[in-house]
Design an enzyme around this catalytic site. Structure first.
Site, PDB file in Angstrom:
ATOM      1  N   LYS A 177       0.874  -1.172   0.000  1.00  0.00           N
ATOM      2  CA  LYS A 177       0.000   0.000   0.000  1.00  0.00           C
ATOM      3  C   LYS A 177       0.913   1.224   0.000  1.00  0.00           C
ATOM      4  O   LYS A 177       0.833   2.104   0.864  1.00  0.00           O
ATOM      5  CB  LYS A 177      -0.942  -0.047   1.231  1.00  0.00           C
ATOM      6  CG  LYS A 177      -2.062   0.999   1.207  1.00  0.00           C
ATOM      7  CD  LYS A 177      -3.136   0.753   0.170  1.00  0.00           C
ATOM      8  CE  LYS A 177      -4.111   1.920   0.115  1.00  0.00           C
ATOM      9  NZ  LYS A 177      -5.114   1.781  -0.976  1.00  0.00           N
ATOM     10  N   ASP A 230      -5.601  -3.106  -2.284  1.00  0.00           N
ATOM     11  CA  ASP A 230      -7.023  -3.030  -2.640  1.00  0.00           C
ATOM     12  C   ASP A 230      -7.246  -3.589  -4.047  1.00  0.00           C
ATOM     13  O   ASP A 230      -8.180  -4.355  -4.298  1.00  0.00           O
ATOM     14  CB  ASP A 230      -7.559  -1.587  -2.501  1.00  0.00           C
ATOM     15  CG  ASP A 230      -6.660  -0.543  -3.134  1.00  0.00           C
ATOM     16  OD1 ASP A 230      -5.518  -0.865  -3.521  1.00  0.00           O
ATOM     17  OD2 ASP A 230      -7.111   0.619  -3.246  1.00  0.00           O
ATOM     18  N   ASP A 241      -2.893 -11.878   5.803  1.00  0.00           N
ATOM     19  CA  ASP A 241      -3.988 -12.476   6.572  1.00  0.00           C
ATOM     20  C   ASP A 241      -5.300 -12.331   5.808  1.00  0.00           C
ATOM     21  O   ASP A 241      -6.050 -13.289   5.625  1.00  0.00           O
ATOM     22  CB  ASP A 241      -4.079 -11.780   7.936  1.00  0.00           C
ATOM     23  CG  ASP A 241      -5.212 -12.323   8.789  1.00  0.00           C
ATOM     24  OD1 ASP A 241      -5.360 -13.557   8.858  1.00  0.00           O
ATOM     25  OD2 ASP A 241      -5.957 -11.507   9.386  1.00  0.00           O
ATOM     26  N   ASP A 289      -7.493 -15.337   3.264  1.00  0.00           N
ATOM     27  CA  ASP A 289      -8.882 -15.773   3.493  1.00  0.00           C
ATOM     28  C   ASP A 289      -9.693 -15.642   2.210  1.00  0.00           C
ATOM     29  O   ASP A 289     -10.492 -16.519   1.869  1.00  0.00           O
ATOM     30  CB  ASP A 289      -9.558 -14.943   4.594  1.00  0.00           C
ATOM     31  CG  ASP A 289      -9.462 -15.604   5.972  1.00  0.00           C
ATOM     32  OD1 ASP A 289      -8.448 -16.280   6.225  1.00  0.00           O
ATOM     33  OD2 ASP A 289     -10.398 -15.441   6.780  1.00  0.00           O
TER      34      ASP A 289
HETATM   35  C1  IPM Z   1      -4.509 -16.706  10.684  1.00  0.00           C
HETATM   36  C2  IPM Z   1      -5.375 -16.256  11.818  1.00  0.00           C
HETATM   37  C3  IPM Z   1      -4.517 -15.634  12.908  1.00  0.00           C
HETATM   38  C4  IPM Z   1      -3.860 -14.403  12.299  1.00  0.00           C
HETATM   39  C5  IPM Z   1      -5.234 -15.286  14.207  1.00  0.00           C
HETATM   40  C6  IPM Z   1      -5.925 -16.500  14.808  1.00  0.00           C
HETATM   41  C7  IPM Z   1      -4.315 -14.673  15.218  1.00  0.00           C
HETATM   42  O1  IPM Z   1      -6.367 -15.397  11.367  1.00  0.00           O
HETATM   43  O2  IPM Z   1      -3.594 -17.526  10.919  1.00  0.00           O
HETATM   44  O3  IPM Z   1      -4.721 -16.262   9.561  1.00  0.00           O
HETATM   45  O4  IPM Z   1      -4.439 -13.318  12.268  1.00  0.00           O
HETATM   46  O5  IPM Z   1      -2.726 -14.532  11.850  1.00  0.00           O
HETATM   47 MG    MG Z   2      -6.423 -15.225   9.244  1.00  0.00          MG
END
Ligand code: IPM
Ligand code: MG
Length: 359
Positions: free
Chosen positions: A190, A222, A246, A250
């Site tokens: 960023k 973004d 992180d 996801d």
């Molecule tokens: C991940 C999880 C962790 C993170 C949490 C549980 C602390 O979300 O491993 O992605 O944020 O790293």
């Molecule tokens: Mg995570």
């Protein structure tokens, strides 16, 4: 091969049990030792990462980790919350390089929330820096009240920070990984707003001089988020900081059909590592026997490959998972028409049975 087994909270114990089952179905000898971690450890010892657990993890060749966390600990001071266990393990073991592959298995293109043609054949690798960034800035969480909250406070802050050596070492890991795959690396930052990530971008570009055979691109986070859901197959390897990694991992997980499919490896400079599914402890489905154990089983495969030098066994384990999916078995999160929906144990049993049949 000494493996520290840390099941943790929520669905952690259920999914780790299936990964252990799969490992035991291989014709290899492991020394497995289990210890409490997270909320389970807090209940047993008053601390989420007890000294004995840390010692076991440090002494092992690899750590197989489930998940930590439960809403019921939201009223605890931050230092005692379950999440501190995994953050502490990453920091204490120097696990700065987090590999989160997002592979869409051919049988699961229907389970993805994106159109099948966008994800069919998807094979990307997110490399997330894991021991720096705003996650470990100072003074993190130092100002909250003992219950971890901020009654009556006027402000709270966290500090985003990266040092040159921290960026250089993750950049080297990422360039080397890209070199072994499609030869393309996208660094996500960023830099248009944050000094930390202008620095990140500059240092990654400098390291690039040593890898002229790898094609390097830079993308703002973004835009990267948008591109991931617009045309995910354009990526090969993505490298980014702790926080962006992180979030993006996801998002990438869902491309594969379910976050229940996404394994991860967190490695130190010598490839010693901690292996955990990318998903959390899912307290809402804990104890119901419905969680998908495949992310943890695939994490065990990464463990065999990266830390235990058992490439052949890793490939066999991955092939067994593939075979089970081809056979039409699904946990609820990846269910689709014409498939047989089974629980956590039956899925683990099926993978183990395939491994035994191959022996
Ligand atoms: C991940 C999880 C962790 C993170 C949490 C549980 C602390 O979300 O491993 O992605 O944020 O790293
Ligand atoms: Mg995570």
């Amino acid at each position: 091969m000494k493996i520290a087994v840390l099941p943790g909270d929520g669905i952690g114990p259920e999914i780790v049990a299936e990964a252990v089952k799969a490992l035991q179905a291989l014709d290899l000898r492991f020394e497995l030792e289990t210890a409490v971690v997270g909320g389970a450890a807090f209940e047993a010892t008053g601390h989420p990462l007890p000294e004995a657990t840390l010692k076991l993890a440090k002494a092992a060749d690899a750590v197989l980790f489930g998940a930590v966390g439960d809403w019921k600990y939201d009223k605890l001071e931050r230092a005692l919350r379950p999440e501190q266990a995994i953050l502490g393990l990453r920091k204490e073991l120097g696990l700065f390089a987090n590999f989160r592959p997002a592979i869409c298995h051919a049988q699961l293109t229907d389970a993805s929330s994106l159109k099948p043609e966008l994800v069919a054949g998807l094979d990307i690798l997110i490399i997330r820096e894991l021991t720096g960034d705003i996650y470990f800035g100072q003074p993190r969480g130092r100002r909250s009240a003992p219950d971890g909250h901020f009654p009556g406070a006027e402000e709270a802050f966290d500090t985003m920070r990266y040092s040159r050596p921290e960026i250089e070492r993750i950049a080297h890991v990422a360039f080397q990984a890209a070199r072994k795959r499609g030869g393309r690396l996208t660094s996500v930052d960023k830099a248009n707003v944050l000094e930390t990530f202008q620095f990140w971008k500059d240092v990654v570009s400098e390291v690039h001089a040593q890898y002229p055979d790898v094609q390097l691109d830079h993308l703002y986070v973004d835009n990267a988020a948008m591109q991931l859901v617009k045309a995910p197959k354009q990526f090969d390897v993505i490298v980014t900081g702790n926080m962006f990694g992180d979030i993006l991992s996801d998002a990438a997980a869902m491309l594969t059909g379910s976050i229940g499919m996404l394994p991860s490896a967190s490695l130190d400079a010598d490839n010693k590592g901690l292996y955990e599914p990318s998903h959390g402890s899912a307290p809402d489905i804990a104890g119901k026997g419905v969680a998908n154990p495949l992310a943890t089983i695939l994490s065990a495969a990464m463990m065999l490959r990266f830390s235990l030098n058992q490439e052949e066994a890793a490939t066999r384990l991955e092939a067994a998972v593939q075979g089970v999916l081809e056979g039409g078995l699904r946990t609820g999160d990846i269910a689709s028409a014409g498939c047989r929906v089974v629980g956590t144990q039956a899925m683990g049993d099926a993978v183990a049975a395939r491994l035994r049949a191959q022996r």
